[in-house]
Design an enzyme around this catalytic site. Structure first.
Site, short mmCIF file in Angstrom:
data_model
loop_
_atom_site.label_atom_id
_atom_site.label_comp_id
_atom_site.label_asym_id
_atom_site.label_seq_id
_atom_site.Cartn_x
_atom_site.Cartn_y
_atom_site.Cartn_z
N GLU A 10 -4.77 -12.51 6.58
CA GLU A 10 -4.46 -12.83 5.19
C GLU A 10 -4.25 -14.30 4.86
O GLU A 10 -4.14 -14.63 3.71
CB GLU A 10 -3.30 -11.98 4.65
CG GLU A 10 -1.98 -12.07 5.36
CD GLU A 10 -1.88 -11.14 6.54
OE1 GLU A 10 -2.45 -11.49 7.59
OE2 GLU A 10 -1.22 -10.09 6.45
N ASP A 83 -0.91 -8.56 8.67
CA ASP A 83 0.43 -8.43 9.27
C ASP A 83 0.81 -6.97 9.52
O ASP A 83 0.39 -6.07 8.81
CB ASP A 83 1.49 -9.08 8.36
CG ASP A 83 1.38 -10.59 8.38
OD1 ASP A 83 0.75 -11.13 9.32
OD2 ASP A 83 1.90 -11.23 7.45
N ASP A 85 2.77 -4.46 8.84
CA ASP A 85 3.70 -3.68 8.02
C ASP A 85 2.93 -3.03 6.86
O ASP A 85 1.72 -3.09 6.80
CB ASP A 85 4.88 -4.53 7.52
CG ASP A 85 4.43 -5.75 6.73
OD1 ASP A 85 3.24 -5.80 6.32
OD2 ASP A 85 5.25 -6.66 6.54
N GLU A 87 2.49 -3.70 3.69
CA GLU A 87 1.62 -4.56 2.90
C GLU A 87 0.34 -4.88 3.68
O GLU A 87 -0.76 -4.83 3.14
CB GLU A 87 2.33 -5.85 2.49
CG GLU A 87 3.52 -5.64 1.56
CD GLU A 87 3.19 -4.93 0.25
OE1 GLU A 87 2.15 -5.25 -0.36
OE2 GLU A 87 3.97 -4.04 -0.14
N TYR A 302 6.83 -11.91 14.39
CA TYR A 302 6.73 -11.58 12.97
C TYR A 302 8.11 -11.59 12.32
O TYR A 302 9.08 -11.04 12.83
CB TYR A 302 6.08 -10.21 12.81
CG TYR A 302 5.71 -9.90 11.38
CD1 TYR A 302 5.03 -10.84 10.61
CD2 TYR A 302 6.03 -8.67 10.80
CE1 TYR A 302 4.68 -10.56 9.30
CE2 TYR A 302 5.67 -8.38 9.49
CZ TYR A 302 5.00 -9.33 8.74
OH TYR A 302 4.66 -9.05 7.45
N ARG A 304 9.23 -10.39 9.43
CA ARG A 304 9.77 -9.31 8.59
C ARG A 304 10.01 -8.10 9.47
O ARG A 304 9.11 -7.34 9.78
CB ARG A 304 8.80 -8.97 7.46
CG ARG A 304 8.61 -10.12 6.50
CD ARG A 304 7.76 -9.76 5.30
NE ARG A 304 7.41 -10.98 4.60
CZ ARG A 304 6.21 -11.54 4.62
NH1 ARG A 304 5.21 -10.95 5.25
NH2 ARG A 304 5.98 -12.67 3.99
N HIS A 348 8.43 -2.37 16.03
CA HIS A 348 8.46 -3.83 15.98
C HIS A 348 9.50 -4.41 16.92
O HIS A 348 10.29 -3.70 17.51
CB HIS A 348 8.77 -4.29 14.56
CG HIS A 348 7.67 -3.99 13.61
ND1 HIS A 348 6.37 -4.33 13.85
CD2 HIS A 348 7.67 -3.37 12.41
CE1 HIS A 348 5.62 -3.93 12.84
NE2 HIS A 348 6.38 -3.34 11.95
#
Ligand SMILES: [Zn+2]
Ligand SMILES: [Zn+2]
Length: 680
Positions: A10, A83, A85, A87, A302, A304, A348
């Site tokens: 992204e 990423d 997750d 999104e 990562y 988040r 994660h």
């Protein structure tokens, strides 16, 4: 030979780091975040048709889309590496729908952009996880329904351009409720008494301090000066005798490595970074920074995450560093293991350095100062989480003077353990705690008589609850189950940009607009404005993600009751546009009360007899416009990009600024990759 495959991520920074790892057989391209979205100019959801969303390519991404389509023609395999997750999964799913026809399409996920992790992910590609995608779609559609229904209602009742959102409005409510508590707070007077005491022998010159703890074995409460005077006189009649000496060892264990919310809080408290700045810098460290030889390297995992899990490799590397630099005493016999909170995404990891042996100092010269500070914080927090506890010895001494019991204590570090690397600094609110520390108690014996040097009574008042800061609001959101690692930062930015909340010297204050909107929403949408309801909604989104419930069911259950509330509110909500908010100010023309109203560019005072009396005036800050030769004053304005200050002499004077001098700090732009709530 043509290239083997195309990889889509992204962002350009991430694509650069991955490109270096994968080598010349792959072309790594960037989609610049989401490429499709719901249309801006309408709801874009076919409710009758099972909530079918109408997705369109985002205007600003058309150029990238065309480029991607051209590039994809040259290969037959696409790897989607957004990423790890919701999104990221949704971005990948949309890319597959747009570009994947006739191609082999794989999803690859990794928590860190390192050679080992990326190569391992490419050896284990998998299909897109439709449950994650559906959780994202449900969230997106819920936010759209709420945002696109509530906002127009507020336009009609208050003023154009306002917005409300499913989570943001609940966050504003926390700030508004806190302010109400502060306003209602009545301080309570109380007194305490400190005794300065000294050993009887002449050589000892130093005194130490002890505090009155009990009278007649009971906790005491002295509320006024008269009572304190008689108590002080009575205490003086007694002899001070040491009655108890206690030495206790206290263990302090290291804290778990960072989750998103803990990193945001610590970075706010220690580095004074607003949460969106923390996330922006963390993203740079995660996506890759150019180190020696201009090589782009991902420095942290990562950013988040709500997990505190640590990979085996990272744990071993930390052990190696600790043993080498600090020695055996600083490394526990069994590695420290931490427990994540109940619904954490255990797939994660925590936020940690990708290479624990890469010390902050070793990369300092390649980092921007802010990047260095945050990397150092993440690194120290992680390494210290793997170290042994600190050991303190706490000495408590009790001294009796008749019916009065005084107590004092002193703390000594026996072994520093993890605190050698990560001293525990408590939030500014706990400042008082520190002041008790420095008293050194001399060697004492039970039964020993002491000389009283001085009795010092002091007056105190109970304090109202503190306003939220970025850090304490994130903490509250997490504790109440509102929001997720990806949303804490955008929630805070949004409520500031929307002018419902102001950040003044680090603390969040509601604006009048925030107050009035929350009053209206709580009255007409009581359920949606409850923290519990929002938390339940977040749990249902998690359930969708885990494949436990069907996403359309969640929408269906929400939709009908919500829309009937909207219809009722259209009828019954009072119109601030007409009624305004009462003030004590009197109209210059007719003597009636003035009221506050909100116009296109901000709030102003209007005569309550409008439209019969048309008198109106602006509400200035009283601060002179700094533009040269300007007689105007600064006045608060609203815009799409957030609140700002303009001049009362506009359009003759075009002066603007984001904040009043040394008063308010406004957020920078929010990140595109974070889910922002939907407002038209
Ligand atoms: Zn008037
Ligand atoms: Zn001016």
């Amino acid at each position: 030979m043509s290239k083997k495959a195309i990889v889509i991520v992204e962002s350009p920074a991430k694509s650069k780091t991955i490109n270096k790892i994968l080598g010349p057989d792959y072309v790594v391209l960037s989609s610049m975040g989401h490429i499709v979205d719901l249309p801006k100019n309408k709801m874009g959801i076919d409710v009758e048709n099972d909530f079918k969303p109408e997705y369109i390519v985002i205007q600003a991404r058309r150029k990238y889309m065309a480029q991607l389509k051209k590039e994809v023609k040259k290969v037959d395999t696409i790897y989607l590496a957004a990423d790890p997750d919701r999104e990221g999964e949704a971005i990948s799913w949309h890319l597959k729908k747009q570009l994947g026809k006739g191609k082999k399409v794989f999803r690859v996920t990794f928590d860190e952009i390192t050679e080992t992790a990326v190569k391992k992910a490419f050896k284990n590609p998998h299909p897109i996880d439709i449950n994650l995608v559906n959780a994202q779609q449900a969230r997106r559609i819920l936010d759209r329904i709420v945002g696109y229904s509530l906002s127009p209602l507020l336009w009609k009742k208050v003023t154009r351009g306002l917005s409300a959102g499913r989570v943001q409005s609940v966050a504003v409510r926390l700030v508004v409720d806190r302010e109400a508590k502060i306003k209602k707070f009545v301080p309570d007077e109380y007194w305490d008494i400190e005794a300065h005491l000294k050993k009887k022998n002449k050589e000892e010159r130093r005194f130490f301090s002890a505090k009155l703890e009990k009278i007649n074995k009971k906790d005491f409460e002295i509320k006024n000066e008269k009572d304190i005077e008689s108590t002080v006189e009575d205490i003086k009649k007694n002899e001070f005798v040491v009655s108890k000496i206690k030495e206790a060892k206290k263990k302090r264990s290291p804290q778990a490595p960072f989750t998103t919310s803990k990193m945001q809080q610590d970075s706010f408290n220690k580095l004074h970074f607003p949460v969106n700045k923390t996330m922006r810098v963390a993203q740079q460290l995660y996506e890759g920074v150019e180190l020696e030889g201009k090589e782009s390297v991902g420095l942290i995992t990562y950013m988040r995450t709500d997990s505190v899990k640590v990979s085996h490799d990272a744990q071993e590397a930390a052990a190696k560093h600790i043993l080498k630099v600090y020695g055996k005493k600083y490394y526990p016999q069994k590695p420290n293991v931490y427990k994540s909170k109940k619904r954490a995404q255990e797939a994660h990891e925590c936020i940690r350095p990708t290479l624990p042996l890469r010390t902050p100092e070793s990369v300092r010269e390649f980092l921007e100062p802010d990047q260095f500070k945050l990397y150092e914080l993440v690194w120290k927090r992680f390494i210290s989480s793997q170290m042994t506890p600190a050991l303190h010895s706490v000495n408590t001494v009790e001294i009796e003077a008749g019916i009065y019991l005084f107590r004092t204590s002193g703390t000594k570090v026996v072994f520093d353990g993890f605190m050698v690397l990560y001293p525990v600094i408590t939030a500014p609110e706990a400042e008082d705690e520190k002041r008790q520390m420095p008293w050194k108690i001399p060697m004492l014996e039970i039964g020993e008589r002491l000389n009283l040097m001085k009795l010092i009574p002091s007056q105190h008042f109970t304090k109202p609850p503190a306003r939220y800061s970025d850090a304490t609001l994130v903490k509250a959101l997490e504790e109440k189950g509102i929001g997720r690692p990806s949303t804490y930062a955008p929630i805070i930015s949004t409520i500031i940009i929307r002018h419902y909340v102001k950040r003044i010297r680090g603390y969040l204050h509601p604006t009048e607009l925030g107050d009035i909107i929350i009053e209206l929403l709580v009255k007409h949408f009581p359920k949606i404005m409850e923290s519990n309801f929002t938390a339940e909604m977040e749990n249902e989104l998690d359930d969708i993600e885990e494949g436990k419930i069907e996403w359309r069911m969640v929408l269906k259950n929400f939709y009908a009751p919500f829309m009937s509330r909207i219809d009722a509110a259209k009828e019954n909500m009072k119109s601030i546009k007409k009624e305004g908010v009462k003030t004590d100010e009197i109209c210059d023309l007719c003597g009636k009360h003035m009221i506050i109203k909100w116009g296109r560019r901000g709030k102003f005072l209007s005569c309550s007899d409008f439209p019969r009396c048309k008198f109106a005036k602006s509400i200035t800050t009283g601060i002179k416009c700094p533009a040269p030769d300007c007689e105007g004053e600064l006045i608060e304005r609203r815009s799409k990009r957030g609140p700002f200050y303009g001049c009362t002499k506009y359009p003759n004077c075009k002066y603007t600024s984001r904040g009043l001098p040394k008063q308010e700090e406004n957020p920078e732009e929010t990140k595109k990759e974070e889910p922002k709530e939907d407002t038209p």
